[in-house]
Design a protein around this motif. Structure first.
Motif, PDB file in Angstrom:
ATOM      1  N   ILE A 121       0.762  -0.698  -0.113  1.00 57.95           N
ATOM      2  CA  ILE A 121      -0.215  -0.044   0.086  1.00 57.95           C
ATOM      3  C   ILE A 121       0.827   1.163  -0.120  1.00 57.95           C
ATOM      4  CG2 ILE A 121      -1.489   1.685   1.088  1.00 57.95           C
ATOM      5  CD1 ILE A 121      -2.635  -0.762   2.331  1.00 57.95           C
ATOM      6  N   ILE A 122       1.822   1.101   0.883  1.00 57.64           N
ATOM      7  CA  ILE A 122       3.217   2.745   1.024  1.00 57.64           C
ATOM      8  C   ILE A 122       3.593   2.512  -0.307  1.00 57.64           C
ATOM      9  CG2 ILE A 122       4.692   3.382   2.296  1.00 57.64           C
ATOM     10  CD1 ILE A 122       3.749   2.201   4.526  1.00 57.64           C
ATOM     11  N   GLY A 123       3.939   1.354  -0.513  1.00 63.07           N
ATOM     12  CA  GLY A 123       4.877   1.362  -2.385  1.00 63.07           C
ATOM     13  C   GLY A 123       3.808   1.971  -2.928  1.00 63.07           C
ATOM     14  N   CYS A 124       2.669   1.314  -2.907  1.00 67.15           N
ATOM     15  CA  CYS A 124       2.363   1.452  -4.857  1.00 67.15           C
ATOM     16  C   CYS A 124       2.459   3.633  -4.334  1.00 67.15           C
ATOM     17  CB  CYS A 124       0.737   1.331  -4.598  1.00 67.15           C
ATOM     18  SG  CYS A 124       1.147  -0.462  -5.427  1.00 67.15           S
ATOM     19  N   ALA A 125       1.808   4.026  -3.174  1.00 65.03           N
ATOM     20  CA  ALA A 125       1.596   5.058  -2.561  1.00 65.03           C
ATOM     21  C   ALA A 125       2.598   6.312  -3.123  1.00 65.03           C
ATOM     22  CB  ALA A 125       0.946   5.033  -2.049  1.00 65.03           C
ATOM     23  N   LEU A 126       3.853   5.886  -2.943  1.00 67.42           N
ATOM     24  CA  LEU A 126       5.181   6.673  -2.585  1.00 67.42           C
ATOM     25  C   LEU A 126       5.963   6.657  -4.606  1.00 67.42           C
ATOM     26  CD1 LEU A 126       7.037   5.983   1.175  1.00 67.42           C
ATOM     27  CD2 LEU A 126       5.259   7.795  -0.431  1.00 67.42           C
ATOM     28  N   CYS A 127       6.010   4.808  -4.893  1.00 61.80           N
ATOM     29  CA  CYS A 127       6.774   4.813  -6.191  1.00 61.80           C
ATOM     30  C   CYS A 127       5.768   5.397  -7.560  1.00 61.80           C
ATOM     31  CB  CYS A 127       7.377   3.094  -5.867  1.00 61.80           C
ATOM     32  SG  CYS A 127       8.359   3.002  -4.625  1.00 61.80           S
ATOM     33  N   LEU A 128       4.111   4.810  -7.333  1.00 65.03           N
ATOM     34  CA  LEU A 128       3.613   5.016  -8.537  1.00 65.03           C
ATOM     35  C   LEU A 128       2.871   6.353  -8.102  1.00 65.03           C
ATOM     36  CD1 LEU A 128       2.409   1.372  -8.845  1.00 65.03           C
ATOM     37  CD2 LEU A 128       3.990   2.457  -9.988  1.00 65.03           C
ATOM     38  N   THR A 129       1.746   6.511  -7.153  1.00 71.53           N
ATOM     39  CA  THR A 129       0.935   7.363  -7.078  1.00 71.53           C
ATOM     40  C   THR A 129       1.429   8.588  -7.297  1.00 71.53           C
ATOM     41  OG1 THR A 129      -0.354   6.494  -6.493  1.00 71.53           O
ATOM     42  CG2 THR A 129      -1.016   8.382  -6.355  1.00 71.53           C
ATOM     43  N   VAL A 130       2.895   9.169  -6.004  1.00 72.35           N
ATOM     44  CA  VAL A 130       3.523  10.385  -5.906  1.00 72.35           C
ATOM     45  C   VAL A 130       4.391  10.608  -7.294  1.00 72.35           C
ATOM     46  CG1 VAL A 130       4.638  11.943  -4.403  1.00 72.35           C
ATOM     47  CG2 VAL A 130       2.821   9.912  -3.566  1.00 72.35           C
ATOM     48  N   PRO A 131       5.013   9.512  -7.598  1.00 70.64           N
ATOM     49  CA  PRO A 131       5.582   9.994  -8.439  1.00 70.64           C
ATOM     50  C   PRO A 131       5.694  10.698  -9.595  1.00 70.64           C
ATOM     51  CG  PRO A 131       6.988   8.546  -7.979  1.00 70.64           C
ATOM     52  CD  PRO A 131       5.375   8.557  -6.949  1.00 70.64           C
ATOM     53  N   MET A 132       4.203  10.278  -9.905  1.00 66.96           N
ATOM     54  CA  MET A 132       3.541  10.510 -11.195  1.00 66.96           C
ATOM     55  C   MET A 132       3.008  12.086 -11.397  1.00 66.96           C
ATOM     56  SD  MET A 132       4.064   8.444 -14.654  1.00 66.96           S
ATOM     57  CE  MET A 132       3.513   8.937 -15.351  1.00 66.96           C
ATOM     58  N   SER A 133       2.551  11.792 -10.608  1.00 63.81           N
ATOM     59  CA  SER A 133       1.499  13.063  -9.739  1.00 63.81           C
ATOM     60  C   SER A 133       2.925  14.135 -10.499  1.00 63.81           C
ATOM     61  CB  SER A 133       0.437  12.896  -8.545  1.00 63.81           C
ATOM     62  OG  SER A 133      -0.194  12.444  -8.142  1.00 63.81           O
ATOM     63  N   LEU A 134       3.495  14.806  -9.309  1.00 67.06           N
ATOM     64  CA  LEU A 134       3.942  15.103  -9.434  1.00 67.06           C
ATOM     65  C   LEU A 134       5.124  15.463 -10.605  1.00 67.06           C
ATOM     66  CD1 LEU A 134       6.688  15.304  -5.869  1.00 67.06           C
ATOM     67  CD2 LEU A 134       4.628  16.183  -6.625  1.00 67.06           C
ATOM     68  N   LEU A 135       5.373  14.600 -11.445  1.00 67.53           N
ATOM     69  CA  LEU A 135       5.681  14.815 -13.102  1.00 67.53           C
ATOM     70  C   LEU A 135       5.566  15.654 -14.111  1.00 67.53           C
ATOM     71  CD1 LEU A 135       7.713  13.474 -14.947  1.00 67.53           C
ATOM     72  CD2 LEU A 135       6.980  11.587 -15.596  1.00 67.53           C
ATOM     73  N   ASN A 136       3.502  15.063 -13.725  1.00 65.30           N
ATOM     74  CA  ASN A 136       2.636  15.757 -14.428  1.00 65.30           C
ATOM     75  C   ASN A 136       2.247  17.196 -13.796  1.00 65.30           C
ATOM     76  OD1 ASN A 136       1.950  13.388 -15.916  1.00 65.30           O
ATOM     77  ND2 ASN A 136       0.542  12.887 -14.715  1.00 65.30           N
ATOM     78  N   PHE A 137       2.329  17.065 -12.743  1.00 65.54           N
ATOM     79  CA  PHE A 137       2.195  19.105 -12.837  1.00 65.54           C
ATOM     80  C   PHE A 137       3.544  19.940 -13.048  1.00 65.54           C
ATOM     81  CE2 PHE A 137       3.236  22.135  -9.245  1.00 65.54           C
ATOM     82  CZ  PHE A 137       2.178  22.786  -8.922  1.00 65.54           C
ATOM     83  N   PHE A 138       4.814  18.951 -12.403  1.00 65.95           N
ATOM     84  CA  PHE A 138       6.209  19.392 -13.183  1.00 65.95           C
ATOM     85  C   PHE A 138       6.107  20.059 -14.550  1.00 65.95           C
ATOM     86  CE2 PHE A 138      10.540  19.278 -15.086  1.00 65.95           C
ATOM     87  CZ  PHE A 138      10.875  20.178 -15.105  1.00 65.95           C
ATOM     88  N   ARG A 139       5.181  18.554 -15.320  1.00 63.47           N
ATOM     89  CA  ARG A 139       5.094  19.244 -16.842  1.00 63.47           C
ATOM     90  C   ARG A 139       3.844  20.261 -17.081  1.00 63.47           C
ATOM     91  NH1 ARG A 139       4.703  12.316 -18.836  1.00 63.47           N
ATOM     92  NH2 ARG A 139       6.380  11.905 -19.015  1.00 63.47           N
ATOM     93  N   SER A 140       2.977  20.788 -16.800  1.00 66.68           N
ATOM     94  CA  SER A 140       2.676  20.994 -16.834  1.00 66.68           C
ATOM     95  C   SER A 140       2.742  22.355 -16.583  1.00 66.68           C
ATOM     96  CB  SER A 140       0.568  21.533 -15.992  1.00 66.68           C
ATOM     97  OG  SER A 140      -0.033  22.436 -16.444  1.00 66.68           O
ATOM     98  N   TYR A 141       3.438  22.631 -15.234  1.00 68.90           N
ATOM     99  CA  TYR A 141       4.403  23.870 -14.947  1.00 68.90           C
ATOM    100  C   TYR A 141       5.561  24.034 -15.963  1.00 68.90           C
ATOM    101  CZ  TYR A 141       8.059  26.960 -12.484  1.00 68.90           C
ATOM    102  OH  TYR A 141       8.850  27.918 -12.756  1.00 68.90           O
ATOM    103  N   ARG A 142       6.124  23.130 -16.762  1.00 66.56           N
ATOM    104  CA  ARG A 142       6.904  23.625 -17.852  1.00 66.56           C
ATOM    105  C   ARG A 142       6.622  23.789 -18.880  1.00 66.56           C
ATOM    106  NH1 ARG A 142      10.293  18.296 -19.283  1.00 66.56           N
ATOM    107  NH2 ARG A 142       8.722  18.112 -20.629  1.00 66.56           N
ATOM    108  N   ASN A 143       4.943  23.486 -19.782  1.00 64.19           N
ATOM    109  CA  ASN A 143       4.398  24.228 -19.947  1.00 64.19           C
ATOM    110  C   ASN A 143       3.587  24.895 -20.272  1.00 64.19           C
ATOM    111  OD1 ASN A 143       5.804  21.990 -21.986  1.00 64.19           O
ATOM    112  ND2 ASN A 143       3.472  20.657 -21.542  1.00 64.19           N
ATOM    113  N   ASN A 144       3.856  25.918 -19.041  1.00 60.83           N
ATOM    114  CA  ASN A 144       2.936  26.698 -18.499  1.00 60.83           C
ATOM    115  C   ASN A 144       1.707  26.406 -19.339  1.00 60.83           C
ATOM    116  OD1 ASN A 144       2.675  29.778 -17.971  1.00 60.83           O
ATOM    117  ND2 ASN A 144       3.019  30.432 -20.104  1.00 60.83           N
ATOM    118  N   THR A 145       0.643  25.417 -18.145  1.00 56.43           N
ATOM    119  CA  THR A 145      -0.719  25.502 -18.749  1.00 56.43           C
ATOM    120  C   THR A 145      -0.611  24.615 -16.820  1.00 56.43           C
ATOM    121  OG1 THR A 145      -0.104  22.887 -18.970  1.00 56.43           O
ATOM    122  CG2 THR A 145      -0.509  24.178 -20.756  1.00 56.43           C
TER     123      THR A 145
END
Length: 290
Positions: free
Chosen positions: A194-218
């Motif tokens: 449960i903790i591993g799925c959150a830390l290794c899959l959910t959180v990294p992907m969320s931060l990555l998608n947020f960063f991509r949107s920030y980088r694209n100014n969207t």
């Protein structure tokens, strides 16, 4: 799972309402919760020396869990297939999903339960919040990026849980008493997943998608305060419910864990529905400015 869902949705007649599919899957999850409430009200049924849950119950729960997960995956496809997609349908779907989180987690808890070979009720409370925050994180992404990215952790966990239910019916809960590796018990594997799925899959992907949107100014919100608004209410609920547990003179979580989990999950669902409305209003306001 999309190839599987694309095949399954073709079985449904076009007159079948997507919201009915959504609600049917949700009722299966609730039924599993109620069924194990009857056979395992205080989470001691899987502990050594206690009367265990009948094997047929695990088979029923495993099948219904997978069916509920499948219906949750095909309801949106049915809506697009029949040209009946609506904002209300999306709100109904994700609103029930947010409430289903507590039913999923509490039901699977009965596999290990309390006792020397199980998980304490407070640890399960923390794991419940890991799942709840993982759920809200995906919708925080939509609030900021305008796109709902769903992590693979959900699919992995649901397929695994359904499989574990069936295995439990075959080998019995006693099989989970034995160490998985050295002194690493199966209960530890449960919490680690449960903790591993959150830390290794959910959180990294969320931060990555947020960063991509920030980088694209969207990004839809420029200030840190506006970007973090969806987390305020869930964090407040976590703080207040945890304070209640730690300060309760009657040890409420030890005395009534199932009712307390249900309360937390229901309050969380109420909050998330408000956040979904906030996401929708914010997105419409953004589109109106374009």
């Amino acid at each position: 799972m999309h190839p599987f869902w694309n095949t399954i949705v073709k079985v449904f007649p076009t007159w079948l309402a997507p919201n009915l599919i959504t609600f049917s899957g949700f009722l299966m999850v609730v039924f599993n919760f109620l069924l194990l409430t009857y056979f395992d009200p205080d989470f001691y049924a899987s502990a050594p020396g206690h009367k265990h849950v009948p094997d047929w119950v695990w088979i029923v729960v495993g099948i219904l869990n997978f069916l509920a997960y499948t219906l949750d995956g095909v309801d949106g496809k049915q809506a697009r297939r029949t040209n009946s997609s609506t904002p209300l349908g999306e709100l109904f779907d994700h609103g029930l999903d947010s409430w289903a989180c507590v039913y999923f987690v509490v039901t699977v808890y009965s596999i290990f339960g309390r006792g020397p070979t199980g998980v304490s009720v407070f640890v399960l409370y923390i794991l419940l919040w890991v799942v709840l925050f993982s759920f809200i994180l995906s919708h925080w992404e939509k609030y900021n990026t305008g796109i709902l990215f769903l992590p693979w952790g959900y699919d992995l966990s649901q397929v695994t849980i359904s499989f574990v239910y069936i295995v439990t019916a075959i080998v019995g809960v006693e099989a989970w008493y034995e160490p998985f590796l050295f002194n690493f018990l199966y209960r530890d594997l449960f919490t680690t997943m449960i903790i591993g799925c959150a830390l290794c899959l959910t959180v990294p992907m969320s931060l990555l998608n947020f960063f991509r949107s920030y980088r694209n100014n969207t990004l839809k919100h420029n200030s840190v305060y506006e970007a973090m608004v969806p987390f305020f209410s869930p964090c407040l609920l976590f703080i207040l419910s945890t304070a209640w547990i730690l300060g309760s003179p009657s040890a409420i979580l030890e005395m009534h864990p199932r009712v307390f989990y249900f309360m937390v999950g229901t309050a969380f669902a109420n909050i998330t529905v408000s956040i979904f409305l906030l996401v929708g209003v914010g997105w419409r306001a953004y589109k109106c400015t374009q």
